[in-house]
Design an enzyme around this catalytic site. Structure first.
Site, short mmCIF file in Angstrom:
data_model
loop_
_atom_site.label_atom_id
_atom_site.label_comp_id
_atom_site.label_asym_id
_atom_site.label_seq_id
_atom_site.Cartn_x
_atom_site.Cartn_y
_atom_site.Cartn_z
N ASN A 1 -48.81 -22.07 -51.06
CA ASN A 1 -49.70 -22.41 -49.94
C ASN A 1 -50.70 -21.27 -49.76
O ASN A 1 -50.34 -20.21 -49.26
CB ASN A 1 -48.85 -22.60 -48.67
CG ASN A 1 -49.72 -22.77 -47.43
OD1 ASN A 1 -50.90 -23.08 -47.53
ND2 ASN A 1 -49.12 -22.56 -46.26
N LYS B 1 -53.16 -21.07 -47.80
CA LYS B 1 -53.70 -20.99 -46.43
C LYS B 1 -55.24 -20.89 -46.49
O LYS B 1 -55.83 -21.46 -47.40
CB LYS B 1 -53.09 -19.82 -45.67
CG LYS B 1 -51.56 -19.75 -45.83
CD LYS B 1 -50.93 -18.84 -44.86
CE LYS B 1 -49.48 -18.61 -45.24
NZ LYS B 1 -48.66 -18.21 -44.13
N HIS C 1 -46.80 -27.74 -40.88
CA HIS C 1 -46.66 -26.29 -41.09
C HIS C 1 -46.69 -25.60 -39.73
O HIS C 1 -47.45 -26.01 -38.83
CB HIS C 1 -47.79 -25.79 -41.98
CG HIS C 1 -47.55 -24.38 -42.47
ND1 HIS C 1 -47.75 -23.29 -41.67
CD2 HIS C 1 -47.08 -23.92 -43.64
CE1 HIS C 1 -47.42 -22.19 -42.35
NE2 HIS C 1 -47.01 -22.55 -43.55
N GLU D 1 -48.04 -23.02 -38.73
CA GLU D 1 -49.36 -22.53 -38.30
C GLU D 1 -50.20 -23.65 -37.71
O GLU D 1 -51.14 -23.40 -36.96
CB GLU D 1 -50.06 -21.84 -39.49
CG GLU D 1 -49.42 -20.48 -39.76
CD GLU D 1 -49.57 -19.97 -41.18
OE1 GLU D 1 -50.42 -20.48 -41.92
OE2 GLU D 1 -48.81 -19.05 -41.54
N GLU E 1 -38.81 -23.58 -43.14
CA GLU E 1 -39.49 -22.30 -43.01
C GLU E 1 -39.22 -21.72 -41.62
O GLU E 1 -39.90 -22.12 -40.65
CB GLU E 1 -41.00 -22.48 -43.17
CG GLU E 1 -41.42 -23.06 -44.49
CD GLU E 1 -42.86 -22.68 -44.82
OE1 GLU E 1 -43.06 -21.98 -45.80
OE2 GLU E 1 -43.77 -23.06 -44.06
N GLY F 1 -44.75 -14.79 -43.33
CA GLY F 1 -45.73 -13.70 -43.33
C GLY F 1 -45.22 -12.41 -42.72
O GLY F 1 -46.01 -11.49 -42.49
N SER G 1 -41.71 -15.44 -46.55
CA SER G 1 -41.64 -14.14 -47.23
C SER G 1 -40.89 -14.19 -48.56
O SER G 1 -40.15 -13.26 -48.90
CB SER G 1 -41.04 -13.09 -46.29
OG SER G 1 -41.88 -12.92 -45.15
C1 PEP Z 1 -46.11 -20.23 -45.69
O1 PEP Z 1 -47.26 -20.05 -45.33
O2 PEP Z 1 -45.68 -21.38 -45.78
C2 PEP Z 1 -45.29 -19.06 -46.03
C3 PEP Z 1 -44.04 -19.24 -46.32
O3 PEP Z 1 -45.90 -17.84 -46.01
P1 PEP Z 1 -45.30 -16.44 -46.57
O4 PEP Z 1 -44.70 -16.72 -47.93
O5 PEP Z 1 -46.48 -15.54 -46.66
O6 PEP Z 1 -44.25 -15.99 -45.61
#
Ligand code: PEP
Length: 275
Positions: free
Chosen positions: A24, A26, A116, A118, A186, A192, A232
């Site tokens: 992803n 973003k 998601h 976000e 997640e 992040g 992460s």
């Molecule tokens: C994500 O944006 O779905 C995500 C898991 O980000 P990160 O791997 O940077 O934690």
């Protein structure tokens, strides 16, 4: 004596589900940078003799990059799969700024992220809207990747699984029983933050998700549905997640923007077993 050897010999995959590693991006990379990243990634995976039939690899660029990436994948006959980061719940019409599922399908996208964190938290998207988006994606022939996860406060108040399971039920109940979808678990606190969940934490929730899927859409669909872990993920920790019986892949944010690191994540079996 190396105590890790018996663990390394354990089969990493214990099901017929094809693992999926999804990147992803973003809101990063313009269309020229997107082309450069996909080229580097595909070269790295070619050098590593990656078998796309064994582990599926998908990238989720911003909308403005999709056409360029689609053209590159087609021209170079690359086996990477395309996904989008969002979709309108509506089919067409006066929805300024929205992108329909049919438009994404025309660009040969296979997946689309819905729910998601976000978007849930930054754009106030409700469970109901996430369900509508998942349905719009399904109707256009796309596979929704339904993201679920608890915040740090949720974790403290309700434990790890309660919120993801409620989000799951809301989204899946909006889909027909035979719809294909992917779940991305997640934990919001892990996204992040550099603070990934432990493989055991991920497995605990993934297992609860699979059990809940049995009630929501039957044993067969529950057994076939891929559940990814996200938050992460990096090349150093991905194999621990993929060793878990109910974790079938990873949704990767930051680390998917570096072609070499993402290629290493995709090659999770190799860099653990040395095969
Ligand atoms: C994500 O944006 O779905 C995500 C898991 O980000 P990160 O791997 O940077 O934690």
């Amino acid at each position: 004596m190396n105590e890790q050897i018996p663990e390394l010999r354990e089969p990493l995959l214990q099901t017929d589900r094809v693992p999926l590693i999804a990147g992803n991006w973003k809101m990063n990379l313009d269309h020229l940078q997107a082309i450069a990243l996909v080229q580097k990634l595909s070269w790295a995976l070619k050098d590593a003799r990656h078998d796309y039939g064994e582990t599926e690899v998908a990238v989720f660029p911003p909308f403005t990059d999709l056409r360029s990436v689609q053209t590159l994948l087609a021209a170079d006959k690359l086996s990477l799969v395309l996904g989008a980061q969002d979709v309108s719940p509506h089919e067409s019409g006066a929805y300024t700024g929205d992108i329909s599922a049919a438009m994404l399908a025309k660009l040969e996208a296979r997946y689309v992220l819905v729910g998601h964190s976000e978007r849930r938290h930054g754009h106030g998207e409700s469970d109901e809207l996430v369900g509508q988006k998942a349905l719009a994606a399904h109707r256009a022939g796309l596979v929704p990747m339904i993201c679920v996860g608890e915040t740090a406060e949720d974790l403290e108040e309700h434990g790890a699984a309660a919120i993801p399971l409620a989000q799951l039920a809301a989204a899946v109940s909006s889909l027909p029983k035979d719809a294909e979808f992917v779940i991305a678990y997640e934990p919001v606190w892990a996204i992040g933050s550099g603070q990934a969940a432990t493989p055991e934490q991920a497995e605990e929730v993934a297992k609860a998700i699979r059990e809940s899927l049995r009630d929501l859409c039957g044993d067969e669909r529950a057994a076939a549905t891929r559940i990814l872990y996200g938050g992460s993920v990096a090349s150093q920790n991905v194999a621990g997640f993929l060793r878990q019986p109910n974790v079938d892949g990873a949704l990767v944010g930051g680390a998917s923007l570096k072609s070499d690191e993402f290629a290493k994540i995709v090659q999770f079996k190799k860099h653990v077993t040395g095969a």
